[in-house]
Design a protein around this motif. Structure first.
Motif, PDB file in Angstrom:
ATOM      1  N   PHE A   4       0.828  -1.201   0.000  1.00  0.00           N
ATOM      2  CA  PHE A   4       0.000   0.000   0.000  1.00  0.00           C
ATOM      3  C   PHE A   4       0.859   1.246   0.000  1.00  0.00           C
ATOM      4  N   ASN A   6       0.246   5.634   0.021  1.00  0.00           N
ATOM      5  CA  ASN A   6      -0.799   6.538   0.516  1.00  0.00           C
ATOM      6  C   ASN A   6      -1.968   6.609  -0.451  1.00  0.00           C
ATOM      7  N   ASN A   7      -1.680   6.702  -1.730  1.00  0.00           N
ATOM      8  CA  ASN A   7      -2.732   6.850  -2.721  1.00  0.00           C
ATOM      9  C   ASN A   7      -3.604   5.599  -2.805  1.00  0.00           C
ATOM     10  N   ASN A   8      -2.983   4.414  -2.953  1.00  0.00           N
ATOM     11  CA  ASN A   8      -3.837   3.246  -3.099  1.00  0.00           C
ATOM     12  C   ASN A   8      -4.454   2.819  -1.767  1.00  0.00           C
ATOM     13  N   ASN A  10      -5.725   5.067   0.318  1.00  0.00           N
ATOM     14  CA  ASN A  10      -6.926   5.909   0.319  1.00  0.00           C
ATOM     15  C   ASN A  10      -8.006   5.335  -0.587  1.00  0.00           C
ATOM     16  N   ILE A  11      -7.619   4.843  -1.737  1.00  0.00           N
ATOM     17  CA  ILE A  11      -8.580   4.232  -2.658  1.00  0.00           C
ATOM     18  C   ILE A  11      -9.204   2.999  -2.008  1.00  0.00           C
ATOM     19  N   PHE A  12      -8.368   2.159  -1.389  1.00  0.00           N
ATOM     20  CA  PHE A  12      -8.868   0.959  -0.710  1.00  0.00           C
ATOM     21  C   PHE A  12      -9.866   1.344   0.375  1.00  0.00           C
ATOM     22  N   GLU A  14     -11.671   4.084   0.669  1.00  0.00           N
ATOM     23  CA  GLU A  14     -12.885   4.629   0.075  1.00  0.00           C
ATOM     24  C   GLU A  14     -13.775   3.527  -0.479  1.00  0.00           C
ATOM     25  N   GLN A  15     -13.187   2.536  -1.130  1.00  0.00           N
ATOM     26  CA  GLN A  15     -13.962   1.472  -1.755  1.00  0.00           C
ATOM     27  C   GLN A  15     -14.482   0.444  -0.762  1.00  0.00           C
ATOM     28  N   ASN A  16     -13.743   0.204   0.312  1.00  0.00           N
ATOM     29  CA  ASN A  16     -14.091  -0.893   1.202  1.00  0.00           C
ATOM     30  C   ASN A  16     -14.591  -0.484   2.576  1.00  0.00           C
ATOM     31  N   ASN A  19     -17.478   3.567   2.016  1.00  0.00           N
ATOM     32  CA  ASN A  19     -18.709   3.499   1.250  1.00  0.00           C
ATOM     33  C   ASN A  19     -19.853   2.946   2.088  1.00  0.00           C
TER      34      ASN A  19
END
Length: 100
Positions: A4, A6-8, A10-12, A14-16, A19
């Motif tokens: 991981f 920082n960017n991915n 944050n994506i993880f 947000e998605q998991n 939401n």
């Protein structure tokens, strides 16, 4: 296993996690707890009150006062109210009128 950044991360999140409405709520509560403690410590320092003085005014040990001020320790409501009283803040200051 994916590493991981920082960017991915944050994506993880947000998605998991973010939401989900309940997860968002828990995150917001955690953030409010952090902000509350941070504001109380800032106010203690602004009023030039030491941790030792808080301990003397509340009957808590100085170590307990230090733990209250550390994020993530989850102080009891009773200890948090004692801390607030020792620095001259009541519950109305938090939920009603602004601090001086």
């Amino acid at each position: 296993m994916k590493e991981f950044t920082n960017n991915n991360l944050n994506i993880f999140l947000e998605q998991n996690i973010f939401n989900n409405d309940f997860s968002k709520f828990l995150y917001e509560v955690e953030d409010m707890e952090f902000q509350l403690i941070e504001n109380l410590v800032r106010e203690r320092k602004r009023r030039s009150i030491t941790q030792k003085e808080i301990a003397e005014r509340t009957g808590l040990s100085q170590q307990a006062v230090s733990r209250i001020e550390k994020y993530g320790n989850k102080p009891s409501l009773n200890n948090l109210l004692k801390y607030m009283y020792a620095i001259g803040i009541n519950i109305n200051d938090l939920f009603g009128k602004k601090l001086n």
